[in-house]
Design a protein around this motif. Structure first.
Motif, PDB file in Angstrom:
ATOM      1  N   CYS A 189       0.818  -1.216   0.000  1.00  0.00           N
ATOM      2  CA  CYS A 189       0.000   0.000   0.000  1.00  0.00           C
ATOM      3  C   CYS A 189       0.853   1.268   0.000  1.00  0.00           C
ATOM      4  O   CYS A 189       0.353   2.349  -0.352  1.00  0.00           O
ATOM      5  N   ASN A 227      -7.125  -5.523   7.301  1.00  0.00           N
ATOM      6  CA  ASN A 227      -6.438  -4.808   6.232  1.00  0.00           C
ATOM      7  C   ASN A 227      -5.905  -5.723   5.141  1.00  0.00           C
ATOM      8  O   ASN A 227      -5.328  -5.241   4.159  1.00  0.00           O
ATOM      9  N   LYS A 230      -7.126  -4.558   1.956  1.00  0.00           N
ATOM     10  CA  LYS A 230      -6.367  -3.486   1.309  1.00  0.00           C
ATOM     11  C   LYS A 230      -5.235  -4.054   0.450  1.00  0.00           C
ATOM     12  O   LYS A 230      -4.903  -3.498  -0.606  1.00  0.00           O
TER      13      LYS A 230
END
Length: 263
Positions: A189, A227, A230
């Motif tokens: 990310c 996450n 993500k």
């Protein structure tokens, strides 16, 4: 970055399941919200593989496993503890060896370039590889900065997953070609290097993880297994150019993970 709600027309979330291939739910940073995190992951169809390291970490992880049988477990010894007494190493070794029925892999174990006494790290690593061989369980490898050295020591004796892979593309391809796996963490990310890795690799033998509560993708917020979505979104934003749909990315990586851990 592409969001789940921006799925291609005709795609739905039905049947989608995620799996965080490596986190540390037993970490004390989860003491206040561990149960909430676990329950929310279930609601979001996120399966969890938690990794206990050291005496305390292994024992806490085993307690979580007893309370939550649907959570998968790996146990190991982190290279950060290279200065530990021999008694400690032996106790962790015995915990891992005696918990065969509870674990899906041995680890994390390995080498770290930021830690001292590399010969001692290698000696400990060898001992835990031997458990992996004996139990016929895959190996979860910590190899920060020493990925090539870790692979040379493993020498294809066991199937391994290089967790939070940050090595070079050449080694990643070599690992995958020889039946090993690499895990892409939440670093994708924020890290161009990790995005480039995914861009230049096939999805074959790639897993995803959060390494939570560490490696948060959102500054100032604690990382959690939630996450892992993500990470998937970041991979999809790269791989959609090759024609992959979001669901295809999710399914491929989910199946890779199930295959590696034999679950």
């Amino acid at each position: 970055m592409i969001r789940i709600e921006n799925l291609l027309i005709g795609e739905t979330m039905e049947g989608i399941r995620y799996i965080d291939a490596h986190c540390h739910l037993e970490d004390k940073k989860f003491n206040r919200d561990r149960e909430e995190v676990i329950n929310t992951c279930r609601e979001k169809n996120i399966e969890i593989v938690t990794s206990g390291v050291g005496i305390g970490g292994c024992k806490r992880a085993l307690e979580i496993k007893k309370r939550h049988p649907d959570i998968y477990l790996t146990l190991g010894f982190h290279p950060h503890s290279v200065r530990a007494d021999e008694k400690v190493i032996k106790e962790v070794y015995n915990i891992v060896k005696n918990c065969e029925k509870y674990i899906v892999a041995v680890g994390e174990v390995g080498l770290d370039i930021k830690d001292e006494n590399l010969p001692r790290q290698k000696e400990i690593f060898e001992r835990f590889i031997s458990i992996s061989e004996e139990l016929d369980k895959p190996l979860v490898v910590h190899g920060r900065g020493l990925e090539r050295e870790c692979y040379n020591i493993i020498n294809n004796r066991v199937v391994s997953m290089f967790h939070c892979y940050s090595g070079d593309e050449k080694l990643a391809k070599e690992l995958i070609e020889n039946g090993h796996y690499i895990s892409i963490s939440t670093l994708i990310c924020i890290s161009p290097h990790h995005r480039d890795l995914v861009k230049n690799l096939d999805l074959e033998n790639i897993l995803v993880e959060t390494d939570s509560p560490y490696l948060t993708p959102v500054k100032g917020k604690k990382n959690t297994p939630l996450n892992v979505i993500k990470v998937i979104e970041a991979i999809y934003s790269i791989k959609k150019e090759e024609g992959y749909s979001y669901k295809e990315v999710v399914k491929l990586i989910y199946n890779n993970t199930k295959r590696f851990f034999n679950i």
